[in-house]
Design an enzyme around this catalytic site. Structure first.
Site, PDB file in Angstrom:
ATOM      1  N   ASP A  21       0.860  -1.187   0.000  1.00  0.00           N
ATOM      2  CA  ASP A  21       0.000   0.000   0.000  1.00  0.00           C
ATOM      3  C   ASP A  21       0.896   1.236   0.000  1.00  0.00           C
ATOM      4  OD1 ASP A  21      -2.179   1.638   0.150  1.00  0.00           O
ATOM      5  OD2 ASP A  21      -2.714   1.121   2.208  1.00  0.00           O
ATOM      6  N   GLU A 117      -2.583   0.265  -4.401  1.00  0.00           N
ATOM      7  CA  GLU A 117      -2.700  -0.843  -3.459  1.00  0.00           C
ATOM      8  C   GLU A 117      -2.899  -2.142  -4.212  1.00  0.00           C
ATOM      9  OE1 GLU A 117      -5.924  -2.100   0.026  1.00  0.00           O
ATOM     10  OE2 GLU A 117      -6.167  -0.248  -1.095  1.00  0.00           O
TER      11      GLU A 117
END
Length: 390
Positions: A21, A117
């Site tokens: 992320d 992500e």
């Protein structure tokens, strides 16, 4: 070995799953490209006087309580020195492509969750690296070298645990949950670490004495179903650390739509109908471009007091523009739009297919979808499955 006797062996493949992320992605890109923004509280989003929303907040801004999805007007009240940057999605998409090229150079099993992500299955990887921790560390280094940005990574035997781990030490974090550490890790998690458990559900569960994630294991099944509905069995699996969902490289779209927050509340029903019709036409055009059909049309209405409702209607698959527009406008009749000021409108299509599984009904511009609704309530948001820009 005696006749008739035998041994059976179950071979279990232990997967090494990464969740990567990017840290405060949009805001970090802006700080990277404008040295004057570094070290300052920065948000990416719309103007506070035009009902803008925070799309991403730098970590400096987060110290003031500013968060993604917050109304910009509130963010400015929390942090008067806030620097607001309008989003440049072409730039963010370009950086995202750099990052995902690095991911895919290591493994083909990359499951994007948003621009910033993704899940990666690195059980087998181009570096022939047996330890997921080392793959994650090297990926983070390569991302930093290519983009001058940081990413946080979680390494675990499954997606559920990897997702939690990636947020454990942000920013620029790396957390590993080895198989032998899973149980001790689970013991320390609060109930709202579970998918589908937002603030309202967490409050209900805590009222029933369920404070920790592991409490779900011994919860009364009937009480759990009453509280979280069909998610009950799934949440009990997660509470045991079990998640057998594979990393899927490509996702087939499950829905498509658009929504718009207006600078001023809409009060004229004709204006509201025009907005809904335009969004419905966009949805039909998307179906045509993708050569898909949709069974369900859904509208979303948010009133001036932030009360938000959805209304849905399902029938035979179609991508006919007139049909979709008619049904979307018809769904407005089941709302208070025009009687209450409207802040936001949205239209989306769902239950997609590539073929006409059932012969479609003739398209007309009249009629109402009353009586055919499959859904008449707001849909809960699953916090761990939505883009976070964390």
């Amino acid at each position: 070995m005696e006749a008739g006797s035998f041994w059976t062996r179950r071979i279990v493949t232990l997967h090494r799953i990464l969740h990567v992320d990017m840290d405060a992605f949009y805001a970090s890109v802006e700080q990277r490209d404008n040295p004057g923004l570094r070290g300052r509280p920065v948000v990416v989003g719309g103007d506070p006087d035009k009902r803008g929303v925070v799309a991403a907040a730098s970590y400096e801004a987060r110290t003031f309580g500013v968060r993604s999805a917050m109304p910009m007007s509130r963010a400015v009240r929390l942090c008067p020195s806030l620097v607001i940057v309008h989003p440049d999605f072409n730039k963010y998409r370009s950086v995202s492509q750099q990052v995902f090229a690095i991911f895919r150079s290591i493994t083909p099993l990359v499951e994007p969750m948003s621009l910033d992500e993704a899940y990666l299955d690195v059980t087998d990887n181009a570096w022939n690296e047996p330890l997921g921790m080392n793959v994650a560390r090297r990926l983070k280094d390569e991302i930093r070298a290519a983009t001058s940005l940081t990413a946080s990574a979680g390494v675990a035997p499954n997606k559920f645990l990897a997702k939690i781990a990636s947020g454990w030490k942000k920013p620029d974090g790396l957390t590993v949950i080895a198989p032998e550490r899973v149980e001790s890790f689970l013991q320390g998690l609060p109930i709202d670490a579970l998918w589908g458990v937002g603030p309202v559900t967490a409050k209900k569960l805590r009222a029933a004495g369920i404070e920790k994630l592991t409490d779900v294991r011994v919860a009364d099944p009937a009480m759990l179903r009453d509280t979280v509905g069909s998610l009950a069995d799934w949440l009990q699996q997660l509470a045991r650390g079990e998640d057998d969902r594979p990393v899927v490289a490509e996702h087939e779209p499950k829905s498509s739509g658009s929504e718009n927050t207006f600078p001023h509340d809409l009060t004229d029903i004709n204006d509201i109908r025009d907005e809904i019709a335009a969004m419905a036409r966009d949805a039909a055009a998307w179906l045509m471009r993708r050569a898909l059909y949709a069974r369900t049309v859904t509208i979303k209405v948010r009133y001036h007091d932030f009360t938000t409702i959805t209304r849905s209607h399902s029938e035979s698959p179609t991508r006919d523009e007139a049909n979709i527009v008619r049904r979307a406008i018809g769904l407005l009749e089941r709302t208070d739009a025009g009687r209450q000021p409207v802040r936001l409108l949205g239209v989306s299509v769902h239950n997609l297919s590539e073929t006409l599984l059932v012969a479609p009904e003739p398209s007309t511009r009249s009629g109402s979808p009353r009586g055919k609704s499959r859904s008449d309530s707001s849909q809960p948001r699953l916090p761990f499955e939505t883009p976070s820009n964390a």
